[in-house]
Design an enzyme around this catalytic site. Structure first.
Site, PDB file in Angstrom:
ATOM      1  N   LYS A 181      27.621  26.468  -6.943  1.00 57.56           N
ATOM      2  CA  LYS A 181      27.824  27.333  -8.104  1.00 57.56           C
ATOM      3  C   LYS A 181      28.747  28.475  -7.688  1.00 57.56           C
ATOM      4  CE  LYS A 181      25.331  30.107 -11.551  1.00 57.56           C
ATOM      5  NZ  LYS A 181      24.008  30.597 -11.985  1.00 57.56           N
ATOM      6  N   ARG A 202      28.567  38.890  -8.668  1.00 53.71           N
ATOM      7  CA  ARG A 202      27.639  38.047  -7.908  1.00 53.71           C
ATOM      8  C   ARG A 202      28.310  37.398  -6.712  1.00 53.71           C
ATOM      9  NH1 ARG A 202      25.626  35.945 -13.634  1.00 53.71           N
ATOM     10  NH2 ARG A 202      23.990  37.473 -14.019  1.00 53.71           N
ATOM     11  N   GLU A 218      26.469  23.778   1.482  1.00 53.06           N
ATOM     12  CA  GLU A 218      25.377  24.273   0.634  1.00 53.06           C
ATOM     13  C   GLU A 218      24.667  23.113  -0.066  1.00 53.06           C
ATOM     14  OE1 GLU A 218      24.096  27.196   0.135  1.00 53.06           O
ATOM     15  OE2 GLU A 218      25.533  28.655   0.897  1.00 53.06           O
ATOM     16  N   LYS A 233      29.021  23.721 -10.618  1.00 46.07           N
ATOM     17  CA  LYS A 233      29.211  24.606 -11.771  1.00 46.07           C
ATOM     18  C   LYS A 233      30.199  25.699 -11.387  1.00 46.07           C
ATOM     19  CE  LYS A 233      26.677  27.716 -14.887  1.00 46.07           C
ATOM     20  NZ  LYS A 233      25.379  28.364 -15.175  1.00 46.07           N
ATOM     21  N   SER A 259      30.508  27.977 -20.331  1.00 44.73           N
ATOM     22  CA  SER A 259      30.846  28.643 -21.588  1.00 44.73           C
ATOM     23  C   SER A 259      32.337  28.905 -21.744  1.00 44.73           C
ATOM     24  CB  SER A 259      30.077  29.959 -21.690  1.00 44.73           C
ATOM     25  OG  SER A 259      30.389  30.820 -20.587  1.00 44.73           O
TER      26      SER A 259
END
Length: 307
Positions: A181, A202, A218, A233, A259
């Site tokens: 992500k 983030r 990961e 993502k 989105s």
């Protein structure tokens, strides 16, 4: 002839519909930056879940939008919190006819908008967050989730959630790991969708868009920790990651059309610059062609209706 020899196909059962369920609404609230997507009431969410089951979708991924937030995201652990009651509503509505999935993250519930709790210097505390994630997974399972999706990108999150679920007797609840992500600009409209309170960014816990090998490491860690499905993502800007992860693991691979990716297509189509239906189809086909077995997309119901 083209249909006969087509190599990549998309079935409704390979699609998951993300849904936002908001506390305190009396009617669905349109999300301005995501035309056609709404914050649902509990009643309208039930209707949407029922329709998703009837269309043969693979599942729905529920996100909660609470009225009140605090520093530790306590609403995420409240059995009467909006996400947990929405999960119970969905399970009551469709039983086992549709996979009911839960976003397992604190960002919707914290007043600072981060995916974990903060230490006294304002940094995300990975280990303190893991303890909450474990409890959150159990609450979501008890509320009716068939599958939980740890999306906070905390180190060790899959192992902690798996252990907590197993210790509580929820050995059949699956984990969809947000394994790769990225700290992406494509999440912008999502912030409106969940009434985000994010302060800062983030980048300390989501992946650097320039790194591919790190994301693969990961992902392999999540596989070793007990993930049932791994996910990339966003999807479109990271199709190379979808392909490399598909080649590296023998688990199902998911990808999330986020989105911003959705909003770009809808905005260009509204301007008349592109053929909307063909662009939606081509977008999802590209993700499937790259190797995703499962696609999370806000177009899921629409695509299924055309199938």
């Amino acid at each position: 002839m083209r249909a006969l020899v087509r190599e990549t196909r998309t079935e409704p059962s390979q699609l998951v519909l993300p849904m936002f369920v908001a506390e305190g609404l009396t009617e669905p609230k349109p999300i301005a930056s995501m035309p056609g997507v709404v914050q649902h009431t509990r009643a309208s969410a039930r209707e949407a879940v029922r329709e998703a089951a009837g269309l043969g979708l693979g599942g729905v991924m529920l996100f909660g939008v609470p009225e009140h937030k605090d520093a530790v995201g306590s609403g995420a652990l409240d059995p009467d919190g909006i996400l947990n009651v929405a999960l119970a509503d969905a399970r009551d509505e469709v039983g086992d006819d549709l996979l009911v999935m839960a976003d397992l993250c604190l960002d919707e519930f914290t007043d600072h908008g981060h995916c974990g709790v903060l230490d006294d210097q304002g940094r995300v505390d990975n280990d303190a967050t893991l303890e909450i994630y474990g409890r959150m997974g159990v609450v979501q399972a008890e509320s009716g989730a068939h599958l939980v999706g740890p999306s906070g990108m905390m180190d060790g999150q899959v192992a902690v959630v798996r252990e907590a679920l197993d210790d509580a007797g929820h050995t059949d609840v699956a984990i969809l790991a947000y394994a790769a992500k990225y700290a992406s600009a494509f999440y912008g409209p999502f912030r409106e969708a969940v009434d985000s309170s994010l302060q800062g960014d983030r980048k300390t816990y989501q992946q650097d868009p320039g790194n591919a090998r790190e994301a693969l490491r990961e992902t392999l860690l999540d596989v070793a920790e007990g993930a049932d499905i791994v996910m990339v993502k966003p999807a479109l800007a990271y199709l190379d990651l979808v392909a490399s992860i598909r080649a590296a693991v023998d688990l199902p691979v998911a990808a999330y059309t986020v989105s911003g990716e959705y909003a770009m297509v809808e905005a260009a189509a509204e301007k008349g610059w592109i053929d909307r239906e063909r662009t939606v189809s081509e977008t999802i086909t590209s993700i499937r062609r790259a190797g995703a077995d499962i696609v999370l997309t806000y177009w899921a119901a629409e695509i299924a209706r055309r199938a």
